[in-house]
Design a protein around this motif. Structure first.
Motif, short mmCIF file in Angstrom:
data_model
loop_
_atom_site.label_atom_id
_atom_site.label_comp_id
_atom_site.label_asym_id
_atom_site.label_seq_id
_atom_site.Cartn_x
_atom_site.Cartn_y
_atom_site.Cartn_z
N UNK A 268 -3.58 -9.56 11.06
CA UNK A 268 -2.13 -9.73 11.15
C UNK A 268 -1.40 -8.98 10.04
N UNK A 269 -2.01 -8.96 8.86
CA UNK A 269 -1.42 -8.21 7.75
C UNK A 269 -1.38 -6.71 8.04
N UNK A 270 -2.48 -6.20 8.58
CA UNK A 270 -2.53 -4.78 8.97
C UNK A 270 -1.43 -4.47 9.98
N UNK A 271 -1.23 -5.36 10.93
CA UNK A 271 -0.22 -5.14 11.96
C UNK A 271 1.18 -5.08 11.36
N UNK A 272 1.47 -6.00 10.43
CA UNK A 272 2.81 -6.03 9.82
C UNK A 272 3.04 -4.82 8.93
N UNK A 273 2.10 -4.52 8.07
CA UNK A 273 2.27 -3.43 7.10
C UNK A 273 2.33 -2.08 7.81
N UNK A 274 1.57 -1.93 8.90
CA UNK A 274 1.52 -0.63 9.58
C UNK A 274 2.87 -0.22 10.17
N UNK A 275 3.77 -1.18 10.34
CA UNK A 275 5.12 -0.85 10.82
C UNK A 275 5.79 0.16 9.90
N UNK A 276 5.42 0.13 8.62
CA UNK A 276 6.06 0.99 7.62
C UNK A 276 5.28 2.27 7.35
N UNK A 277 4.23 2.51 8.11
CA UNK A 277 3.43 3.72 7.90
C UNK A 277 4.09 4.92 8.56
N UNK A 278 3.67 6.09 8.17
CA UNK A 278 4.15 7.33 8.76
C UNK A 278 3.66 7.38 10.22
N UNK A 279 4.57 7.53 11.20
CA UNK A 279 4.15 7.53 12.60
C UNK A 279 3.13 8.61 12.93
N UNK A 280 3.12 9.68 12.17
CA UNK A 280 2.20 10.78 12.47
C UNK A 280 0.76 10.45 12.07
#
Length: 377
Positions: A268-280
């Motif tokens: 769940x943490x990975x899912x939340x934090x990944x929202x802020x990652x570079x889409x590329x």
């Protein structure tokens, strides 16, 4: 004239099952049909897309005659699904292939097709191998591996699940070069060593046929086809030909850094934090210390970032490593134990994600994920 009576509900359930194989489009119109075979008070139903052939049967109490006919799958399903539970009568004219369906309230006429145009069932060679596996073991093996199957037109051998069978264990393996899954079962007993590659579509179809009432499944295979017997249902699959990569050689064995963490919290943490990652890149960073893991991601273009800190158990040197978040999330989602163990070496080598709470006498789940360079964002 051939006549038989069948329950509308029972027939519809069987036809729905078979319809999973019927292709929506095909250069062979006959593949859009169900094959009906009536003999010895049994109705045998078959559908095929030439790569996968599915058969099932129903016992008939009221039947006169025997024979075969092909009936349009879509049209027949559209008719049968509208009926409430009731006996329906099929009258089939063997000379002109006309099909008359009679119910409590009506009569319907269909044009059937010659059964001789329907593809023959693939036969196995005399030297085929056979073994028995529980429905639970087979279903779990497919579920654990199918998400990592590649879609690669240049290397078709990667587009399926590899069944690596020996007297001590059976390995279910899949890889798309970014991630790899090896699921072992130790409760399958055979007296030979062999292997085959089951195409992704075939594996998905097979898993959908296994339910809680499926106890043991008999699997027979040669170098071209595999036959799966499930109670009154029989699935024949064309296998992928070729030599599967030596998967064990890419699994790192010296991994001194070990992280143990709650799987769902981590996922769940990975899912939340990944929202802020570079889409590329979908890059997430993991910073590991003795009793905590810091998960972070940022997108320099939008000046956004996310960071979370979770408690964990970690043995090894402080380490920072990057992974594609969608791949890591998939791996965590397809594990089933409460806790997972990540074994890591350095930021450039593959990481292993292992189940922490499995019965080692029954199963072993290993999932591998390739890292990403942290400076790619």
């Amino acid at each position: 004239m051939l006549t038989f009576i069948v329950s509308s509900t029972e027939l519809y359930e069987k036809l729905q099952q078979l319809n999973k194989v019927v292709p929506s489009k095909s250069t062979l119109p006959i593949l859009g049909n169900f094959l009906f075979e009536i003999e010895d008070n049994h109705l045998k139903l078959t559908a095929t897309d030439t790569a996968n052939t599915l058969t099932t049967q129903l016992k008939l109490n009221n039947v006169e005659g025997s024979g075969k006919i092909c009936i349009d799958a879509k049209k027949l399903l559209d008719i049968i699904k509208e009926f409430s539970e009731q006996p329906i009568t099929f009258n089939i004219n063997n000379e002109n292939n006309n099909v008359e369906i009679t119910t409590q309230n009506g009569k319907y006429m269909l044009v059937g097709y010659d059964h001789k145009d329907f593809p023959q069932l693939p036969a196995l060679k005399k030297d085929a191998f056979s073994f028995v596996i529980s429905g639970e073991a087979l279903s779990t093996g497919i579920q654990k591996t199918i998400f990592a199957v590649a879609v690669d037109n240049l290397r078709p051998i990667m587009n399926g699940i590899y069944f690596d069978i020996s007297p001590t264990e059976i390995n279910f393996v899949s890889t798309d070069a970014h991630k790899l899954v090896r699921y072992k079962r130790f409760d399958v007993k055979v007296d030979f060593t062999n292997s085959f590659i089951l195409a992704q579509k075939s594996a998905s179809l097979l898993k959908s046929l296994i339910d809680k009432n499926t106890t043991n499944i008999n699997i027979t295979f040669d170098n071209l086809n595999a036959h799966f017997n499930l109670n009154d249902t029989h699935l024949i699959c064309r296998l992928i030909e070729g030599v599967y990569p030596a998967y064990n050689s890419v699994i790192p064995v010296d991994n001194p850094n070990k992280l143990t963490i709650d799987r769902v919290e981590f996922m769940n943490s990975i899912k939340r934090v990944s929202i802020f990652s570079n889409p590329a890149t979908n890059l997430v960073r993991l910073q590991l210390t003795a009793n905590q893991i810091t998960i972070s991601a940022q997108d320099y273009d939008l000046a956004t970032s996310g960071i979370e800190v979770l408690p964990c158990s970690y043995e090894g040197k402080p380490l920072e490593i990057g992974f594609k978040s969608s791949f890591l999330y998939e791996i965590l989602a397809n594990h089933t134990t409460t806790n997972i163990i990540m074994e890591l070496s350095d930021p450039t080598r593959a990481g292993l994600v292992l189940a922490a709470d499995e019965d080692p006498n029954v199963e072993n789940t290993l999932m591998l994920i390739m890292p990403m360079k942290i400076n790619t964002d």
